[in-house]
Design a protein around this motif. Structure first.
Motif, PDB file in Angstrom:
ATOM      1  N   SER A 183       0.853  -1.191   0.000  1.00  0.00           N
ATOM      2  CA  SER A 183       0.000   0.000   0.000  1.00  0.00           C
ATOM      3  C   SER A 183       0.887   1.238   0.000  1.00  0.00           C
ATOM      4  CB  SER A 183      -0.942   0.010   1.208  1.00  0.00           C
ATOM      5  OG  SER A 183      -0.200   0.154   2.398  1.00  0.00           O
ATOM      6  N   CYS A 184       0.294   2.340  -0.450  1.00  0.00           N
ATOM      7  CA  CYS A 184       0.979   3.626  -0.464  1.00  0.00           C
ATOM      8  C   CYS A 184       0.026   4.647   0.132  1.00  0.00           C
ATOM      9  CB  CYS A 184       1.357   4.008  -1.896  1.00  0.00           C
ATOM     10  SG  CYS A 184       2.224   5.587  -2.026  1.00  0.00           S
ATOM     11  N   SER A 185       0.460   5.332   1.167  1.00  0.00           N
ATOM     12  CA  SER A 185      -0.392   6.335   1.806  1.00  0.00           C
ATOM     13  C   SER A 185      -0.341   7.642   1.010  1.00  0.00           C
ATOM     14  CB  SER A 185       0.065   6.596   3.242  1.00  0.00           C
ATOM     15  OG  SER A 185       1.265   7.352   3.251  1.00  0.00           O
ATOM     16  N   ARG A 186      -1.241   8.520   1.297  1.00  0.00           N
ATOM     17  CA  ARG A 186      -1.256   9.836   0.631  1.00  0.00           C
ATOM     18  C   ARG A 186       0.002  10.643   0.938  1.00  0.00           C
ATOM     19  NH1 ARG A 186      -5.351  11.034  -2.600  1.00  0.00           N
ATOM     20  NH2 ARG A 186      -7.313   9.982  -2.216  1.00  0.00           N
ATOM     21  N   ARG A 187       0.677  10.303   2.041  1.00  0.00           N
ATOM     22  CA  ARG A 187       1.929  10.979   2.395  1.00  0.00           C
ATOM     23  C   ARG A 187       3.133  10.331   1.701  1.00  0.00           C
ATOM     24  NH1 ARG A 187      -0.527  10.584   7.532  1.00  0.00           N
ATOM     25  NH2 ARG A 187       0.912   8.933   8.058  1.00  0.00           N
ATOM     26  N   GLY A 188       2.871   9.294   0.886  1.00  0.00           N
ATOM     27  CA  GLY A 188       3.957   8.656   0.145  1.00  0.00           C
ATOM     28  C   GLY A 188       4.696   7.588   0.917  1.00  0.00           C
ATOM     29  N   GLU A 189       4.082   7.077   1.976  1.00  0.00           N
ATOM     30  CA  GLU A 189       4.704   6.003   2.754  1.00  0.00           C
ATOM     31  C   GLU A 189       4.279   4.665   2.173  1.00  0.00           C
ATOM     32  OE1 GLU A 189       2.787   7.130   6.300  1.00  0.00           O
ATOM     33  OE2 GLU A 189       4.290   8.612   6.837  1.00  0.00           O
ATOM     34  N   ILE A 190       5.240   3.811   1.891  1.00  0.00           N
ATOM     35  CA  ILE A 190       4.957   2.515   1.291  1.00  0.00           C
ATOM     36  C   ILE A 190       5.083   1.421   2.341  1.00  0.00           C
ATOM     37  CG2 ILE A 190       5.793   0.801  -0.368  1.00  0.00           C
ATOM     38  CD1 ILE A 190       6.458   3.093  -2.236  1.00  0.00           C
ATOM     39  N   VAL A 196       6.993  -1.354  -7.738  1.00  0.00           N
ATOM     40  CA  VAL A 196       6.737  -0.407  -8.831  1.00  0.00           C
ATOM     41  C   VAL A 196       5.291   0.072  -8.790  1.00  0.00           C
ATOM     42  CG1 VAL A 196       6.597  -0.161 -11.348  1.00  0.00           C
ATOM     43  CG2 VAL A 196       8.605  -1.216 -10.311  1.00  0.00           C
ATOM     44  N   HIS A 197       4.371  -0.843  -8.539  1.00  0.00           N
ATOM     45  CA  HIS A 197       2.953  -0.486  -8.432  1.00  0.00           C
ATOM     46  C   HIS A 197       2.762   0.610  -7.380  1.00  0.00           C
ATOM     47  CE1 HIS A 197      -1.449  -1.621  -8.498  1.00  0.00           C
ATOM     48  NE2 HIS A 197      -1.370  -0.953  -7.364  1.00  0.00           N
ATOM     49  N   GLU A 198       3.359   0.400  -6.210  1.00  0.00           N
ATOM     50  CA  GLU A 198       3.198   1.378  -5.129  1.00  0.00           C
ATOM     51  C   GLU A 198       3.928   2.679  -5.446  1.00  0.00           C
ATOM     52  OE1 GLU A 198       0.839   0.780  -3.258  1.00  0.00           O
ATOM     53  OE2 GLU A 198       0.720  -1.370  -3.585  1.00  0.00           O
ATOM     54  N   LEU A 199       5.082   2.619  -6.077  1.00  0.00           N
ATOM     55  CA  LEU A 199       5.784   3.841  -6.467  1.00  0.00           C
ATOM     56  C   LEU A 199       4.956   4.649  -7.468  1.00  0.00           C
ATOM     57  CD1 LEU A 199       9.477   2.593  -6.807  1.00  0.00           C
ATOM     58  CD2 LEU A 199       8.608   4.259  -5.137  1.00  0.00           C
ATOM     59  N   CYS A 200       4.246   3.987  -8.352  1.00  0.00           N
ATOM     60  CA  CYS A 200       3.384   4.686  -9.325  1.00  0.00           C
ATOM     61  C   CYS A 200       2.300   5.496  -8.621  1.00  0.00           C
ATOM     62  CB  CYS A 200       2.756   3.695 -10.302  1.00  0.00           C
ATOM     63  SG  CYS A 200       3.912   3.051 -11.519  1.00  0.00           S
TER      64      CYS A 200
END
Length: 139
Positions: A76-83, A102-106
């Protein structure tokens, strides 16, 4: 003696104080997997980030990764960019780990699964559909 886990010749060697305590064995294995996951995920994160276009690398910093046990998601990726990556992902082949990273970085660029997201995903991982199918097959 001292507890611990070792992977030797395709076999886990688990040392715990009480071999009949399944919780101790489970915890020792989880700690071993967590240590492996942190190292592998960090290494793969840097490699995956490098495969993004220059404009992306200039715009975003490499995020920190948190490792958690997750029931329903691989990452998961939070709105703050934490994966956050699932601890169980470490049991998957590298191409699956890379796909999730890569999915989460996108999601740093597109916080949804819209056209922008998939365009970026396809530019970084042209075979993303095959990898997605593989992770579904193996899970």
């Amino acid at each position: 003696g001292r507890g611990g886990v070792e992977w030797r010749d395709g076999v886990f060697l688990v040392r715990v104080n009480d071999i009949y305590n399944s919780l101790m064995i489970e915890k020792a294995l989880e700690n071993w997997y967590r240590k492996q996951a942190r190292a592998v995920y960090e290494e793969r994160l840097f490699a995956c980030f490098e495969s993004f276009p220059d404009w992306f690398q200039d715009k975003y910093l490499i995020p920190e990764i948190t490792v958690r046990k997750m029931k329903r998601r691989w990452g998961s990726c939070s709105r703050r960019g934490e994966i956050t990556l699932n601890l169980s992902l470490i049991k998957m082949p590298t191409e699956c780990i890379d796909y999730v990273i890569v999915h989460e970085l996108c999601h740093l660029e597109a916080f949804n699964h819209g056209r922008t997201f998939y365009r970026l995903l396809a530019s970084v991982l042209p075979d993303w559909k095959d990898r997605e199918e593989l992770i579904e097959e193996l899970s």
